[in-house]
Design an enzyme around this catalytic site. Sequence first.
Site, PDB file in Angstrom:
ATOM      1  N   SER A  89       0.741  -1.309   0.076  1.00  0.00           N
ATOM      2  CA  SER A  89       0.016   0.056  -0.049  1.00  0.00           C
ATOM      3  C   SER A  89       0.995   1.249   0.182  1.00  0.00           C
ATOM      4  CB  SER A  89      -1.105  -0.040   1.257  1.00  0.00           C
ATOM      5  OG  SER A  89      -1.805   1.184   1.066  1.00  0.00           O
ATOM      6  N   HIS A 193      -8.164   1.512  -0.842  1.00  0.00           N
ATOM      7  CA  HIS A 193      -7.980   0.333  -2.089  1.00  0.00           C
ATOM      8  C   HIS A 193      -9.591  -0.133  -2.440  1.00  0.00           C
ATOM      9  CE1 HIS A 193      -3.847   0.651  -1.802  1.00  0.00           C
ATOM     10  NE2 HIS A 193      -3.813   0.353  -0.400  1.00  0.00           N
TER      11      HIS A 193
END
Length: 308
Positions: A89, A193
């Site tokens: 991430s 996300h």
Amino acid sequence: MLVLVAPGQGAQTPGFLTDWLALPGAADRVAAWSDAIGLDLAHFGTKADADEIRDTSVAQPLLVAAGILSAAALGDIAEIGPGVVAGHSVGEITAAAFAGVLDDTAALTLVRSRGLAMAEAAAVTETGMSALLGGDPEVSVAHLERLGLTPANVNGAGQIVAAGTMEQLAALNEDKPEGVRKVVPLKVAGAFHTHHMAPAVAKLAEAAKALTPADPKVTYVSNKDGQAVASGAEVLERLVGQVANPVRWDRCMETFKELGVTALIEVCPGGTLTGLAKRALPGVQTLALKSPADLDAARELVAEHAQA
């Protein structure tokens, strides 16, 4: 072959930068970054409480700064000699700095924009993320989709992270997928996300226009699909789009295996990715840089596994 990896949001804990800032030159370096992005990284890394550093706009720059700082304490990237770099991430921005795609200040500038944009997107609806421990991935993914949740992080080693509204996550707590042992809420402030982050993509794309990426100097493995990316422009494009798309860390680890990785070092605040690697990459030596006390052991691992 050595892979250097950087953790994502949720890995931060109060005071985790304190010992690192005591290293020679570290405080000055962090002060310069703080001035560049308008955020007191030293304060948040040493004195702030858990709620303060849970704030997305704070947590993300803090994690990237910690990753770059701890890697620098280990040595120059060329001296460390990783064959591969990757990040989970927001850790992908840290990895982009390791690969030479972005310089340190550019990486901090980009992550500051990312954190602010994602915090703004997260404020629209109350959302969050929870980790599912155990269970069959296919069964879990289908179950999450029935509940309206997104499998935002497919981490491998039996771990999937669900993201969605707090109501959807509450329903998940009451109705776990078959085989899942536990559902653990994560220390994040939004459903990252997922489609909830779509507004942040445009803002990050605008911020990225001011940057001039270089091609990676080492193999850079992307969260999007676990593939190695050789173009700096493509790395930057993927960093922007990944904000609203799932993290496929399972595929990243498959790529590590295919490339012949024999050791993994996770930069500060290490632990999460090391734990996944221990389960998914048997035979690969792992080490988490939690504090400067881990540097000697890390240097031994580098000496044994780094690229010649």
